[in-house]
Design an enzyme around this catalytic site. Sequence first.
Site, PDB file in Angstrom:
ATOM      1  N   GLU A  19       0.866  -1.190   0.000  1.00 23.14           N
ATOM      2  CA  GLU A  19       0.000   0.000   0.000  1.00 23.14           C
ATOM      3  C   GLU A  19       0.892   1.225   0.000  1.00 23.14           C
ATOM      4  OE1 GLU A  19      -2.912   0.292   3.149  1.00 23.14           O
ATOM      5  OE2 GLU A  19      -3.880   1.965   2.117  1.00 23.14           O
ATOM      6  N   CYS A  41      -6.719   0.730   2.770  1.00 17.86           N
ATOM      7  CA  CYS A  41      -7.722   1.810   2.760  1.00 17.86           C
ATOM      8  C   CYS A  41      -7.593   2.701   1.542  1.00 17.86           C
ATOM      9  CB  CYS A  41      -7.575   2.662   4.006  1.00 17.86           C
ATOM     10  SG  CYS A  41      -7.973   1.782   5.505  1.00 17.86           S
ATOM     11  N   ASN A  57     -12.125  -3.497   0.447  1.00 20.09           N
ATOM     12  CA  ASN A  57     -11.140  -3.672   1.519  1.00 20.09           C
ATOM     13  C   ASN A  57     -11.778  -3.202   2.817  1.00 20.09           C
ATOM     14  OD1 ASN A  57      -8.354  -3.756   2.794  1.00 20.09           O
ATOM     15  ND2 ASN A  57      -8.913  -1.617   3.123  1.00 20.09           N
ATOM     16  N   GLU A  58     -11.763  -4.005   3.816  1.00 19.80           N
ATOM     17  CA  GLU A  58     -12.295  -3.624   5.134  1.00 19.80           C
ATOM     18  C   GLU A  58     -13.634  -2.916   5.023  1.00 19.80           C
ATOM     19  OE1 GLU A  58      -9.501  -1.759   7.791  1.00 19.80           O
ATOM     20  OE2 GLU A  58      -8.435  -3.644   8.039  1.00 19.80           O
TER      21      GLU A  58
HETATM   22  O1  AHR Z   1      -2.253  -1.552   6.723  1.00 18.08           O
HETATM   23  C1  AHR Z   1      -2.734  -0.293   7.072  1.00 18.08           C
HETATM   24  C2  AHR Z   1      -4.246  -0.217   7.003  1.00 18.08           C
HETATM   25  O2  AHR Z   1      -4.820  -1.092   7.916  1.00 18.08           O
HETATM   26  C3  AHR Z   1      -4.847  -0.657   5.701  1.00 18.08           C
HETATM   27  O3  AHR Z   1      -4.859   0.367   4.773  1.00 18.08           O
HETATM   28  C4  AHR Z   1      -6.247  -1.030   6.074  1.00 18.08           C
HETATM   29  O4  AHR Z   1      -6.778  -2.019   5.252  1.00 18.08           O
HETATM   30  C5  AHR Z   1      -6.121  -1.446   7.517  1.00 18.08           C
HETATM   31  O5  AHR Z   1      -7.030  -0.794   8.313  1.00 18.08           O
END
Ligand code: AHR
Length: 658
Positions: free
Chosen positions: A47, A244, A375-376
């Site tokens: 990321e 995120c 994602n999440e």
């Molecule tokens: O790894 C950091 C963050 O943690 C990521 O962006 C998210 O998916 C999680 O909350």
Amino acid sequence: MIRKCIIAVGLVTWLLNLEAQTKKTFTVDVDQPMAKVSPNMWGVFFEDINLGADGGIYAELIKNRSFEFAQPLMGWEKLGKDIPEGSLLVLNRPGNEQNPRFLRIKKHEEGKENLGLRNEGFRGMGIKQNLRYDFSVLYRQEQQGIRLHVQLIDSLGQVIGEGQMEPEQADGQWHKQQISFQATETEPKAKLNVWFDGEGQLDLDMISLFPEDTWKKRSGGLRADMVQLLADMKPGFIRFPGGCIVEGHELSTRYQWKKTVGPIEDRQLIINRWNTEFQHRLTPDYYQTFGLGFFEYFQLSEDIGAEPLPILNCGMACQFNTAELVPLDDLDEYVQDALDLIEFANGDVQTKWGKLRAEMGHPEPFELKMIGIGNENWGPQYVERLEAFKKTLNDRYPEINIVASSGTGPDGERFEYLDTALRKMGIDIIDEHYYQSPEWFLENAARYDDYDRQGPKIFAGEYAAHTDRTAGEGNKNSWRAAIAEAAFLTGLERNADVVSMASYAPLFAHVDGWQWTPDLIWVDNLKAYGTPNYHVQKLYATNKGTDVVPIKVDGEIPTGQNGIYASAVVDQSAKQLIIKVVNHSDQAMNAELNIKLKGKLAKQVDQILLKADLLDDVNTIDQPDKVAPKESSIAIKGKKLFANIDPYAFYIYKVAIN
Ligand code: AHR
């Protein structure tokens, strides 16, 4: 006399207890394979957080090269005294939505004015002595007149490399031009001066500086030392671009892969969501230029032999932020992005997106096999949107596996709701996340022992042991965290029939520009090192084997009894038995490892030991190998191995079998 007898009996009992406590008998049954280990079991999660991409692995040294940051001259400083009004202007060109701004230089009377710009880089620029640097610009002029004189300067302002450029074309069109020069010194915090000599008018955009020593020497490429650390892990997959960042703070700042491919000057820059996420770690100059875009992610995956795993926005912005939603009726554009991505990765070169891939230099398909949706994300809104994606993707590309999120944590209402819904929906792979305390990792090594063997596969998509508050200074990549992860991972390996992929998160952090702790690999402008957690991941990934075999300690599956965790695999192609043992106790142990197999064992075992002097030990830029694996060998007696196991230590034993 009686007193002496009592003392003697007490001593013997104490010694016997000690013996019982410290001697452990392990049994490994090589001829009873329990499950296949997925070939892409251990991977990496990428990321653009902590200056992971811009200012990190993407080797561009100029910050805000196209003047598109919210403040157009952020990262730049004007050079010169009494600069005449209008000499340096940021202009906006109508009709170019992706990259509207450029710089106009107007200069009169050669020699009278000293006019220039200085770029500060990303927390400075890491410059290496004797290395070639490639400076390039997009320029436009009606007449020749202004020449560029570029200088790299060290932290004291001394010139450590310079070159001259005279823009050649004078036809009112945009052109690219490049010059190269060598650096004379190594400097971690250099800056770049661009002086404008001569007179006339010149427009500039995409002012860029790259080192020669990028990964595979690709021009405009990636930092080789950072990629090498990934390659050394032999990761089975790369999940990208997050995290995120996929979701965006609001939908307009979500990750849109189509805006990250094609010529780099057309890739529309956006703010990085980590720019403003944490008040205590504000990073106002953090943007995503997408110089590392989806083509480069696929290429990187291919380079290091990892399966690509792109994650796409599901029509929801981050629920920790705005939770902005795309109405179900308007979701088509998002679903189409997923279809087009598969075409971009795998499609024939005659197709629209396959053609673009070919134009970018890769006519062969990238062999995409899986795609993540969301994602999440959580709640019924996620499930509804996921269903729409799944229906279309399954119809068009039944061979592509869908990865879906079970939310932000490993348990609780959100998790239970999603886990049930995703299983009911028949999702291929469920993505679980756990950022938890080291104790949680130690207590959950048996987490997957009772999971449904017939249901979806599990992707442990983001995990890390947090010794303190997430994103805090005190949250360290210490041995305390890493050994807890090593213990937990024995449980993933033992359950490799259910858990098919795992990745620590986040991957990279810049020592001067991080937002989140802990992180697997830390870098400054010149160096990069693996944390103890990195070594744990790498040891699992490079010793993954092909088949899980049963291992017991004193007759029990070792999931933390007396601090012992263990798992074992066989590598059928390398003809090797690989045993992993974690001692998370303050007691040393004498281990007797009994290896049951019909075939033969080699006479020597290779031992890899990872441990630290103290649980709070960490690696640093100056001491990158304080906690690092050490190799040795032990002789085997028949089919028994006698090993001394230190307190708080992680061991791998490898022995040839046939
Ligand atoms: O790894 C950091 C963050 O943690 C990521 O962006 C998210 O998916 C999680 O909350």
